[in-house]
Design a protein around this motif. Structure first.
Motif, PDB file in Angstrom:
ATOM      1  N   GLN A 118       0.834  -1.206   0.000  1.00  0.00           N
ATOM      2  CA  GLN A 118       0.000   0.000   0.000  1.00  0.00           C
ATOM      3  C   GLN A 118       0.866   1.253   0.000  1.00  0.00           C
ATOM      4  O   GLN A 118       0.578   2.223  -0.706  1.00  0.00           O
ATOM      5  CB  GLN A 118      -0.932  -0.007   1.211  1.00  0.00           C
ATOM      6  CG  GLN A 118      -1.941   1.125   1.217  1.00  0.00           C
ATOM      7  CD  GLN A 118      -2.928   1.009   2.355  1.00  0.00           C
ATOM      8  OE1 GLN A 118      -2.677   0.341   3.361  1.00  0.00           O
ATOM      9  NE2 GLN A 118      -4.066   1.663   2.216  1.00  0.00           N
ATOM     10  N   ASP A 150       2.396   1.561  -3.465  1.00  0.00           N
ATOM     11  CA  ASP A 150       1.398   1.968  -4.452  1.00  0.00           C
ATOM     12  C   ASP A 150       1.092   3.458  -4.376  1.00  0.00           C
ATOM     13  O   ASP A 150       0.824   4.108  -5.395  1.00  0.00           O
ATOM     14  CB  ASP A 150       0.093   1.179  -4.245  1.00  0.00           C
ATOM     15  CG  ASP A 150       0.274  -0.319  -4.432  1.00  0.00           C
ATOM     16  OD1 ASP A 150       1.272  -0.721  -5.063  1.00  0.00           O
ATOM     17  OD2 ASP A 150      -0.564  -1.090  -3.928  1.00  0.00           O
ATOM     18  N   SER A 151       1.148   4.010  -3.174  1.00  0.00           N
ATOM     19  CA  SER A 151       0.806   5.422  -3.008  1.00  0.00           C
ATOM     20  C   SER A 151       1.982   6.351  -3.276  1.00  0.00           C
ATOM     21  O   SER A 151       1.794   7.535  -3.562  1.00  0.00           O
ATOM     22  CB  SER A 151       0.276   5.676  -1.595  1.00  0.00           C
ATOM     23  OG  SER A 151       1.284   5.419  -0.629  1.00  0.00           O
TER      24      SER A 151
END
Length: 259
Positions: free
Chosen positions: A101, A104-105
């Motif tokens: 996560q 991905d950010s």
């Protein structure tokens, strides 16, 4: 923090799955530009002199054939498709859900075909480099610079930017210089001198990106804070950024052991 990566020349084609859906890619504002580049890539790849036009060896003819049907080829997450040295070092598949996560950010891939991507964007394997002229698009770095400049300037606002791209991909988008640090890798030689690392720089940039994610350093909002954190694991030197020129984050790495 934003981490800018280039794509990799090495790619793993998806064995099954739906083809790319432009509407579901990040930065939907780029859809029209992406469709144009894909169309031109298919056209150029059908020419008898496609290897010369795309600046690839004839041994890559199978990849050029895939280019011809790029819109029908199975797609997979960019993190799975890109398999080169940098992405091997990043080793996205080994991340926990929380680490994925964060990756991905924070990670943005600048691509000759897609413009800008997140690692979760589903794409097919393809062969296209930024440093070529492609049909009606012309010089791809110039083409994408016109598309990305205002879009990504807004997106990058307020972020410390760690730029792991090669020169060709850097030409496609110049982030705000005062908040950008180019990652340079220098290797210490036997006599104590240093040599700029070229090919293996990709490996170390991948390791750096991995370390930033693993050690939860993405919240660092200044190069001073980041340098302090990095120096517990790396030998790091900083050349400060100015409003007109990006800074440099130099990783100083030891020479490989003598066999």
């Amino acid at each position: 923090m934003l981490i800018l990566l280039p794509p990799s020349e090495g790619k793993a084609p998806a064995s099954k799955g739906e083809p790319v859906d432009f509407a579901n890619l990040s930065f939907s504002e780029l859809t029209e530009a992406r469709e144009l580049v894909a169309k031109e890539l298919m056209t150029v790849s059908s020419h008898h002199d496609a290897p010369q036009l795309l600046k690839v060896g004839k041994t890559l003819s199978s990849e050029i054939i895939c280019n011809q049907r790029i819109l029908a080829e199975p797609a997979a997450a960019a993190a799975e498709v890109y398999t080169g040295v940098l992405y091997e070092a990043l080793d996205y598949s080994s991340f926990t859900a929380a680490q994925k996560q964060r990756a991905d950010s924070s990670i943005l891939v600048i691509s000759a075909l897609w413009g800008a991507l997140k690692l979760t964007d589903r794409i097919p394997a393809y062969r296209l480099s930024m440093g070529i002229r492609l049909g009606e698009c012309g010089n791809l770095a110039t083409f994408w610079r016109g598309e990305l400049s205002s879009l990504l300037a807004d997106y990058a606002q307020g972020h410390l930017i760690i730029d792991c791209r090669s020169a060709a991909y850097s030409n496609a988008w110049k982030p705000p210089q005062a908040q950008t640090y180019l990652v340079r890798v220098e290797q210490v030689q036997k006599d104590g001198s240093r040599k700029v690392v070229s090919h293996f720089a990709k490996h170390y940039r991948g390791l750096l990106a991995r370390y930033l994610i693993m050690e939860k350093l993405l919240s660092c909002d200044s190069i001073e804070k980041l340098s302090e954190k990095l120096n517990s694991h790396w030998t790091v030197e900083i050349t400060p950024a100015t409003p007109k020129q990006a800074g440099i984050l130099t990783l100083v790495v030891p020479a490989p052991p003598v066999a």
